[in-house]
Every structure is written in C-alpha cells, then in structure tokens.
Design a protein around this motif. Structure first.
Motif, mmCIF file in Angstrom:
data_model
loop_
_atom_site.group_PDB
_atom_site.id
_atom_site.type_symbol
_atom_site.label_atom_id
_atom_site.label_comp_id
_atom_site.label_asym_id
_atom_site.label_seq_id
_atom_site.Cartn_x
_atom_site.Cartn_y
_atom_site.Cartn_z
ATOM 1 N N ILE A 538 -9.051 9.571 -3.263
ATOM 2 C CA ILE A 538 -10.027 10.370 -2.525
ATOM 3 C C ILE A 538 -11.442 10.027 -2.976
ATOM 4 O O ILE A 538 -12.349 9.871 -2.151
ATOM 5 C CB ILE A 538 -9.746 11.873 -2.703
ATOM 6 N N ASP A 539 -11.640 9.924 -4.279
ATOM 7 C CA ASP A 539 -12.979 9.674 -4.795
ATOM 8 C C ASP A 539 -13.421 8.228 -4.591
ATOM 9 O O ASP A 539 -14.620 7.968 -4.462
ATOM 10 C CB ASP A 539 -13.027 10.014 -6.287
ATOM 11 N N GLU A 540 -12.510 7.284 -4.574
ATOM 12 C CA GLU A 540 -12.848 5.853 -4.425
ATOM 13 C C GLU A 540 -12.066 5.291 -3.237
ATOM 14 O O GLU A 540 -11.112 4.540 -3.395
ATOM 15 C CB GLU A 540 -12.510 5.071 -5.703
ATOM 16 N N PRO A 541 -12.448 5.648 -2.045
ATOM 17 C CA PRO A 541 -11.653 5.227 -0.872
ATOM 18 C C PRO A 541 -11.729 3.732 -0.579
ATOM 19 O O PRO A 541 -10.911 3.227 0.177
ATOM 20 C CB PRO A 541 -12.262 6.055 0.263
ATOM 21 N N GLY A 542 -12.722 3.035 -1.147
ATOM 22 C CA GLY A 542 -12.863 1.610 -0.854
ATOM 23 C C GLY A 542 -12.110 0.691 -1.799
ATOM 24 O O GLY A 542 -12.254 -0.538 -1.702
ATOM 25 N N THR A 543 -11.344 1.258 -2.686
ATOM 26 C CA THR A 543 -10.638 0.431 -3.671
ATOM 27 C C THR A 543 -9.250 0.048 -3.169
ATOM 28 O O THR A 543 -8.721 0.612 -2.216
ATOM 29 C CB THR A 543 -10.515 1.181 -4.997
ATOM 30 N N PHE A 544 -8.669 -0.925 -3.844
ATOM 31 C CA PHE A 544 -7.294 -1.333 -3.530
ATOM 32 C C PHE A 544 -6.309 -0.218 -3.836
ATOM 33 O O PHE A 544 -5.241 -0.151 -3.223
ATOM 34 C CB PHE A 544 -6.926 -2.602 -4.310
ATOM 35 N N PHE A 545 -6.636 0.615 -4.798
ATOM 36 C CA PHE A 545 -5.778 1.749 -5.113
ATOM 37 C C PHE A 545 -5.638 2.647 -3.889
ATOM 38 O O PHE A 545 -4.531 3.018 -3.470
ATOM 39 C CB PHE A 545 -6.363 2.526 -6.286
ATOM 40 N N ALA A 546 -6.781 3.024 -3.289
ATOM 41 C CA ALA A 546 -6.756 3.873 -2.097
ATOM 42 C C ALA A 546 -6.083 3.147 -0.944
ATOM 43 O O ALA A 546 -5.371 3.762 -0.129
ATOM 44 C CB ALA A 546 -8.182 4.276 -1.724
ATOM 45 N N GLU A 547 -6.285 1.804 -0.866
ATOM 46 C CA GLU A 547 -5.651 1.030 0.200
ATOM 47 C C GLU A 547 -4.134 1.065 0.072
ATOM 48 O O GLU A 547 -3.412 1.185 1.075
ATOM 49 C CB GLU A 547 -6.145 -0.410 0.144
ATOM 50 N N ALA A 548 -3.637 0.991 -1.176
ATOM 51 C CA ALA A 548 -2.189 1.057 -1.382
ATOM 52 C C ALA A 548 -1.647 2.428 -1.020
ATOM 53 O O ALA A 548 -0.568 2.552 -0.412
ATOM 54 C CB ALA A 548 -1.875 0.731 -2.840
ATOM 55 N N ILE A 549 -2.372 3.518 -1.351
ATOM 56 C CA ILE A 549 -1.934 4.868 -0.979
ATOM 57 C C ILE A 549 -1.910 5.019 0.533
ATOM 58 O O ILE A 549 -0.982 5.613 1.107
ATOM 59 C CB ILE A 549 -2.852 5.919 -1.635
#
Length: 770
Positions: A538-549
């Motif tokens: 939620i806090d870092e939507p532009g990261t690969f982490f958010a992309e994987a979620i």
C-alpha cells in the motif's frame, strides 16, 4: 450453518497419489545453467582457491630455495681404440634402450654416489646431514632398526648423505637419444654445479675401474692358462719325438726317412726303367740291322760318334784321293795302291769302331736292366718296411695332431695375453661429457608461479566441483518453474525481499506518532506504527513487491469471476515462510479496490497478524467462536484501507485450539462472516508441523501456499501437497516469498532485477526481512 463445499462426505484416502514419473530423457549440458551455478555459488568456488593459495604461499615462505645444475653425458656406443686389439675384454655398449636405461640407473647407483660423497666430503656438509624432525620419534617407534645398526658411524653417515643426495639428484634420458642429463639440486648454486660434475666424473671412473678390473682378471686367468698350456705342449711334442724314435720314424723335412727313401727309389726306378727301355730299343735296332745285313753305321750311336765321323771324313778324303790318283796314274800305280791300302785300313778302323759301339749297346742294355732290377728289389724291401710301420705312423699322426692343437691354443692364448696386458695399462670410458654443469643463476625450486598456478587451477576445479555438488544437493525452491513442477499447481507470483535499510527507512516515519498513540483507546495500531512490511504494497505501490501482490490479487479475481469464492486460506508448509505478510498485503490490496474483505488471524498458536496490527486486542476468533464476544465487537477496521480484521488473542489452553478447528463453531463463525463480506482471507498455521491448517483447508474455497525462496525444500513442498491432497482441487497456486531478485538472475534471469531494471529497483537491495 456453513456447509462444506462437497456434497458428499469426505473420505480420507489411504495414501497420497503416486505422481507419474516423467519419461527418462538423455542428459544434456546447459552451459548457461552451468555458468549460473558457478556465479550463484561463487563463494564455494572462491573458498578452495583461497585455501589452496594460502597453503601455497605458506609453503613458498617455508620451503628451502634450491638451485639445479645439469651436466649432460653422452653414452657413446663407439669405442676409441688406442691399442690395436682384435677384441676388448669388456665389450662396448649396445645401442638398445635397455642398455641406455641401465647406464642411467648406474649413474644414480649407490656405488657412484659413495665416490661423490667421499670426494666432496658431503658427510661434513650440513645440507647433506639429516636434520632432526618433529616426526622422528614417531618414525622410530614404527621402525624395527635404525640406519646405523650394525654399521660404523662413518658408514652410517655416508649412507645418510647418499640417501639425501639421491633425493636431490635426477638422472633422465633425453628422449630416445644417447644423451643423459644429470641434474643436482642444492641450496648453493656453486655446490650444485660441483656435485653434478663430480657425479659425471665418478661415472667415468666407475666405467674405467670396471674395465680395468675385468681386464686384470682376464689377464690373470690367461696367465694361468698359458702356463698349463705350455706344459701340455711340451709333453705332447716330447711324446711325438719319443714315439718316432721308438718306431724308427725319423722325419726329414716333415717326412719320415722310409717314406723319403721310397719316394727317391720310386723316382730312380722310373728313370731306370726309361733308361732300360732306351738301351733295349738301341740293342734291338742293332740286332735287326745285323739280321738284315744292313749297314751298322746307320745306327744312331754310330752316326753320333765323333770317332766314326772323323774316320768317315778321313775315308772320304782317301777315297777322293784314290779316285784322283787312279784317274791320273791308273789303277796299278803304286800311289794308287798305297792310297787303296790306306782306304782299306780306314774302313777297317770304321768297322772296328762300329763293332765296339754295337758291343757297347748290348752292354748298356745289360747294365740298365741290372740297375732296374736292383732298384725294384730295394723298393720292394722299403715298401715291406713301410707296410709294417703303418700302424705306428697312424698313432704318430694322432700324436702330431694333438701336439699341433695344443701348440695352436697356446699361441692364441699367448697372443691374447699380450693384448690384454696392453689394454690393462690403458682403459678409456665408453662415455664422454657433452656439457659440464654451470652455476645456475635462477632458483629451480620452489617454482613460485607453477605452484600458485596449480593452486589456483586445483582450487577452481575443487570449487567448481563443490559448487555443482552443492547445487545438485540443494533441493530448496528457487524458481517459479521449480515450484510448479513439484507442486503441480500454478506459481502465482514471486514476492521480492525487502532490504533492512528500506524497512528501517519506513519505520522511522512512525516515530512522530509514537508519542500520541494511546494503546488504551486504540486497539488497532495506526498505519505509521504498523510494521512497514505489512503495509508495503500500500505504501510503495510502484515497487515489485506491490506488483507481485497485485499479481496474486489478479489471479484471485479471475477465479472469483468464474467460480463462487468466499474464503481464501493463505498458508505455508513450514513456519517463517512469509505467509502472514502475504495474507495482510493481499487483504489490504483487495480492500483498496472496494471489496469488502475480512482478514482472520487463524493461527491461534502463533498469531502473527494480531501481533503485528493489533497487539492490544481483547477479543478475537476464539471468543467469537465460543460466544464470549459478539463478532462486531471483536472485528477491528483499518480506516486507511477499509480492511476488517478479526484478531486472535493469546490462548493459554492449547488443547482448545485443535478442538476448535475441528468443531462446528468455527464453521458457524465463517458462515456468519460469509454473508457479510465479499471475501475472507485466513492466515492459517503451517501445514507440516500442525494439523490446524489442514482443518482450515477443509473450510476454505481456495488455498494459496506461500513458499520461502531459497529456504523451503522441495521435499517439504511435496509433502505439503500430499497433505492437501483431499482438497487439491481448491489449491489456487503457490507464491514465492522473500525472493532476492539480485540473486534470482542466477536462477531465473527473466524474473530477476537485471531483467526488470528498466522498471525500477526501489527497495530491492538484499537484507534482513521479517
């Protein structure tokens, strides 16, 4: 009441299904994969190199520096003959390989090295004196006798020096030639050259000594044989003379007198027979003339007689004179009568001379016949004597042959003895030195570059083997393809690892709200005080982490469009595989889309969701299930995302947990929330160590299995899938968590940070994570 998804009663199978083994394929070599293995296991590759380099450097620092000098010797099969002899006592070298190799071994023999040790006094040199070692007492325990047992101290010292010299010396043949290199190593360059040349000189001396000894032995043997043969020759010749004297077999000019007389008489007899034949022929001629009444003056003896020739000349002169006088004076003249009387006298003399010749012919014939008879008689007598002495001559010839053989052997041995005596005074080696050893200018040992190079090569080889072996034995899951192959279900996403620095940066945001937070009034932690990893998507939507979620959320949404899905279980095979972080971020991501989402902390034994978001909660799943708290009072709502959370408070009676999961109360709770929320996400306990997660899987519509990257073994995943076999149709897929994208390029380049670099790398640095 909430019913199970299957209308038929669930029957536990006796054993999990046996997966069909894939057909065997020929192994193939993937060079890129091998390169990736070496890169990702570079520590194992570098470790042996570093260890061997360290050992090599230690050896180079402790090793003694040696210098090697080489002397080259030519084992010449030709022999320099200074003394002209037919044959040497010790024959020249052969040209076969065995002969040259034998000379090579002779050079490094103990006899030659003893000469070198004695000549250079190496027993007094500390380099060639054995130094006491740390292992000497142990070696003495296992040795039955010492090197000096039964020998004098001097001999023992020489033996030890020879042993050290043998280790410092190397004799090699140059290919298939007659050249032999004598290499000697020493701590001193001058000493190395001196010893190498001394070994060559000792080899030459050994050759000369061997020839001298052989020649001297041969000469002594020949002298003894000559004395014996001399006595034998004298005895055999004396036997010949004695036998000849005893049997009257005197020899003249190599022939016995009897044989010589027979030969002479035979010759004379032949001549006598010729003379008799000639005299007989003359006599028979005279008899034939006399019987026929012919002129006897026509015989050869008369014709050849000078007297008759003179008388006939005189007769012719008188006849001529008579004819002249008769013609001049007449036949009755006294001068004519006188001349006629002279003619008659002359004719008488001629007749008398012819008669004498005729008588002489008969006499000569008689004499020749008598002489022939005498010679024949003498020859017959001598032949009788020769026949009687034939056996004696046979024995004589036998003695003569024996004497001749002894004399020939004696003369041969005498000549050989003189040749051997000449060789004894001058013997030369069959080898010669080609290159004398010079003082080396560079050390030969230790070979620094060679040792370091070998250390690096061996280290790289050992490291590569260790890397391949470790990678082969490493059964931990590292790629989505590997997870799919083992689990047999789709791999939904790879959630990257968030570095410790990035988490610390996000955690510093909540320090300003920490002072205003009152845990008594607010049960749910404010977003700033929640662990950064729980709100990272939620806090870092532009990261690969958010992309994987979002990728996991998309897979779930696709399933919800085609099938009725209400309850989603997020679990893992083992503990600490990131299932809680995945469940929280997935639930928050769904809630941000406006989907009424409930996050239930179903891990009653280790409630990570509650510990991270609402550690002060006083009511939870257990209280709602047993009726001690109303569902609305137990649920906490995150205002920033709209996510509802049902925590799990700490339970002291652990036996209640398992019973709750298998009771209808938990079914009633889920049935209650199923009608009030569009989607329920349950963070359940791990499957392998606990049975609670397997019980919740019976109530879930879909199951998401979290796998820790490079941590969860493939065998564990396979075992977890076997445990979920009764509800295998509900498994939506697996999710790799805590993936180090920088290291993933060594396993799956297209999902690594190298491939995704153009899209941003925020928060992708490797580091510690929850």
């Amino acid at each position: 009441m909430l019913q199970r998804n299957s209308d038929l009663p669930y029957v536990v199978p006796d054993e999990p299904p046996v997966r069909q083994a894939e057909g065997w394929q020929y192994p193939s070599v993937d060079l890129r994969e091998m390169g990736r293995i070496l890169r990702r296991r570079y520590r194992l590759v570098v470790l042996p190199v570093a260890v061997l380099l360290g050992l090599a450097l230690t050896y180079l620092m402790l090793a003694t520096t040696l210098y090697t000098a080489t002397s080259t010797v030519l084992v010449d099969p030709r022999r320099a003959n200074v003394v002209e002899t037919n044959q040497s006592v010790l024959s020249n070298f052969g040209t076969d390989d065995a002969t040259i190799e034998s000379q090579t071994l002779l050079i490094q023999s103990v006899a030659i090295l003893m000469r070198v040790v004695g000549k250079l006094k190496l027993t007094e040199d500390t380099e060639f004196t054995p130094k006491p070692g740390l292992l000497d007492p142990i070696k003495r325990l296992f040795s039955s006798s010492g090197p000096s047992d039964g020998a004098s101290p001097e001999d023992a010292a020489r033996a030890r020096s020879v042993e050290i010299l043998q280790k410092r010396m190397k004799v090699t043949r140059q290919g298939t030639t007659f050249l032999v290199d004598i290499a000697v190593s020493s701590e001193s360059p001058q000493k190395a050259a001196t010893i190498a040349n001394a070994v060559a000189d000792a080899y030459f001396d050994e050759q000369v000594r061997a020839k001298y000894d052989a020649t001297r032995i041969a000469a002594n043997w020949l002298n003894g044989q000559i004395d014996e043969l001399k006595s034998r020759v004298v005895a055999s010749e004396k036997a010949v003379e004695d036998f000849r004297s005893a049997n009257n077999l005197t020899v003249s000019q190599g022939v016995t007198l009897n044989d010589q007389q027979i030969t002479d008489l035979n010759s004379k007899l032949i001549a006598g027979r010729a003379q008799t034949a000639e005299a007989r022929a003359k006599y028979e001629q005279v008899q034939d003339i006399a019987k026929s009444g012919g002129d006897p003056g026509g015989i050869n003896a008369a014709i050849s007689s000078e007297m008759i020739t003179k008388l006939r000349t005189q007769y012719a002169d008188i006849a001529k004179n008579e004819a002249d006088l008769s013609s001049k004076y007449g036949a009755r003249h006294p001068l004519v009568a006188n001349v006629r009387a002279q003619r008659r006298d002359t004719q008488k003399l001629i007749n008398e001379e012819i008669r004498r010749i005729l008588e002489s012919t008969k006499h000569d014939y008689d004499v020749a016949r008598s002489r022939e008879a005498s010679l024949q008689q003498s020859l017959d007598q001598l032949q009788g004597v020769s026949t009687s002495s034939g056996q004696a001559q046979v024995r004589l010839r036998e003695l003569q042959r024996e004497a001749e053989a002894n004399r020939t052997q004696y003369e041969s041995y005498l000549a050989r003895s003189k040749e051997t005596t000449a060789q004894e005074s001058l013997e030369m080696p069959d080898s010669r030195i080609v290159t004398k050893a010079s003082i080396p200018i560079r050390p030969s040992s230790p070979k620094t570059m060679l040792i370091l190079g070998l250390a690096v090569m061996l280290g790289l080889g050992a490291g590569s083997v260790l890397a391949f072996l470790a990678d082969y034995l490493d059964g931990r899951i590292k790629t989505l393809e590997q997870a799919e192959a083992i689990a047999g279900v789709p791999a939904l996403a790879a959630v990257p690892l968030i570095g410790a620095r990035e988490l610390a940066r996000l955690a510093r945001r909540g320090r300003s709200e920490l002072d205003s937070y009152d845990p008594k009034t607010t049960k749910l932690l404010p977003p700033a005080l929640q662990p950064p990893l729980t709100r990272y998507a939620i806090d870092e939507p532009g990261t690969f982490f958010a992309e994987a979620i979002r990728a996991v959320r998309l897979s779930l949404q696709r399933t919800m469009r085609s099938q009725p899905v209400k309850v989603v279980q997020v679990t893992s095979a083992l503990d600490s595989e990131g299932k809680t972080t995945l469940a929280i971020n997935l639930a928050q991501s769904l809630a941000t889309l406006g989907i009424r989402t409930l996050l239930i902390d179903g891990d009653l034994r280790n409630p990570q969701v509650t510990r991270s978001l609402c550690p002060r909660a006083d009511a939870g799943l257990l209280e709602v299930a047993i009726g001690h708290a109303a569902p609305e009072r137990a649920i906490l709502v995150d205002q920033s995302t709209g996510l509802s959370i049902l925590p799990s408070t700490r339970i002291k009676q652990v036996e209640y947990i398992t019973e709750l999961m298998f009771s209808d109360r938990i079914v009633d709770v889920l049935d209650h929330f199923r009608h009030r929320y569009e989607l329920i996400v349950i963070d359940s306990p791990p499957l392998v160590p606990l049975v609670d997660g397997r019980a919740l899987a019976e109530l879930a519509d879909r199951i998401i299995l979290a796998l820790a990257w490079d941590q969860t073994p493939g065998e564990v995943l396979s075992h977890a899938m076997d445990l979920l076999y009764p509800v295998s149709d509900r498994i939506m897929g697996t999710v790799l968590t805590r993936v180090d994208l920088s290291r993933l390029q060594f396993y799956d380049y297209y999902r690594s940070s190298a491939y995704l670099k153009p899209y941003g790398t925020a928060g992708l640095n490797a580091g510690a994570a929850r």
